[in-house]
Design an enzyme around this catalytic site. Structure first.
Site: not given
Ligand code: APR
Length: 245
Positions: A119, A127, A187-188, A214, A229
């Site tokens: 991303h 530009c 973490g997604t 988590p 976690a």
């Protein structure tokens, strides 16, 4: 934190380890995730309302200032143990492909090499008309500043909603997902495509798929291992287990 022995063995024996990270890997650095509520001045906006070409066309100054705020925030924070563990892991396995949806550049600051940025990266500017990176421009009071080549507005070099991902990055990420023996999904929320397809592509190719998060996601029920976690706890624990192995 205890890492399942079968997972330690799979990672130890892997020739190619692929890792997909999302905003959760930067959460412990103090960078709010996308699904966290926006804070302070930006609480009234949703990322989906700012991170689009239409929003930039309608309110270029507002969108530029939102990214300037995020750039300053990211410049003030440091990579956390999750980023550092992934950087060290890259030196402990034969091949590690790190694919990130994050635009904060913290993996590189932690020492990870050859990071695939699906991303983009908010520390880079391009530009709006030419879609080419601009490294510097003359001082100006105009916000956003303008391209020194063509005079169009400058914008952050990130992928906005409704925009396509950089083709080369996506091709490399898809290939790594199909080739790896172990795929870590860290973490997604695994809801934004095409990035969210990667762990399922790894599953279909027969890789051992691991989720570190988590909370549960659409991947949780399909993953071979689920470490419920924080990334800053689970990844250093995995690294320690590998050293003992
Ligand atoms: N460790 C691991 N995971 C965490 C942690 C943590 N400390 N804290 C939060 N998480 C998890 C959350 O449970 C959530 O599943 O991180 C995930 C963050 O999800 P999102 O905020 O949706 O971020 P992400 O998945 O990266 O978003 C994907 O969507 O908004 C677009 O382009 C943007 O790249 C972004 C994409």
């Amino acid at each position: 934190m205890q890492i399942p022995e079968r997972l330690v063995e799979a990672v130890s024996n892997a020739n190619h380890l692929a890792v997909l990270t999302g905003a959760g890997v930067s959460a412990e650095s103090g960078v709010p995730t996308f699904r966290d509520a926006q804070t302070g001045l930006w609480a009234q906006y949703r990322p989906e309302d700012l991170a689009t070409p239409g929003a930039f066309r309608r309110q270029p100054r507002l969108v530029w200032e939102w990214y300037a705020w995020r750039r300053e925030l990211v410049a003030r924070v440091a990579p956390n143990p999750a980023h550092l563990a992934l950087a060290e892991l890259q030196g402990r396995v034969p091949r590690l492909t790190l694919i990130t949806q994050n635009v904060d550049g913290l993996h590189q600051r932690a020492g990870s090499r050859d990071v695939i940025e699906l991303h983009g990266n908010l520390t880079r500017t391009k530009c709006f008309a030419e879609n080419r990176v601009v490294d510097e421009w003359p001082p100006t009071d105009e916000v956003p500043p303008r391209c020194p080549r063509c005079g169009a507005h400058l914008r952050p070099d990130v992928v906005w909603f409704e925009e396509s991902l950089p083709a080369e990055a996506l091709t490399r990420a898809m290939a790594a997902s199909a080739d790896c023996e172990v795929f870590l999904c860290v973490g997604t929320s695994t809801v934004v495509y095409p990035a969210a397809e990667l762990p399922f592509r790894a599953l279909a190719a027969g890789a051992v798929v691991v989720e570190i998060n988590p909370t549960s996601t659409p991947l949780t029920a399909r993953a071979h291992h689920v470490l419920t976690a924080a990334a800053g706890v689970a990844l250093p624990a995995l690294l320690r287990a590998l050293k003992r192995d």
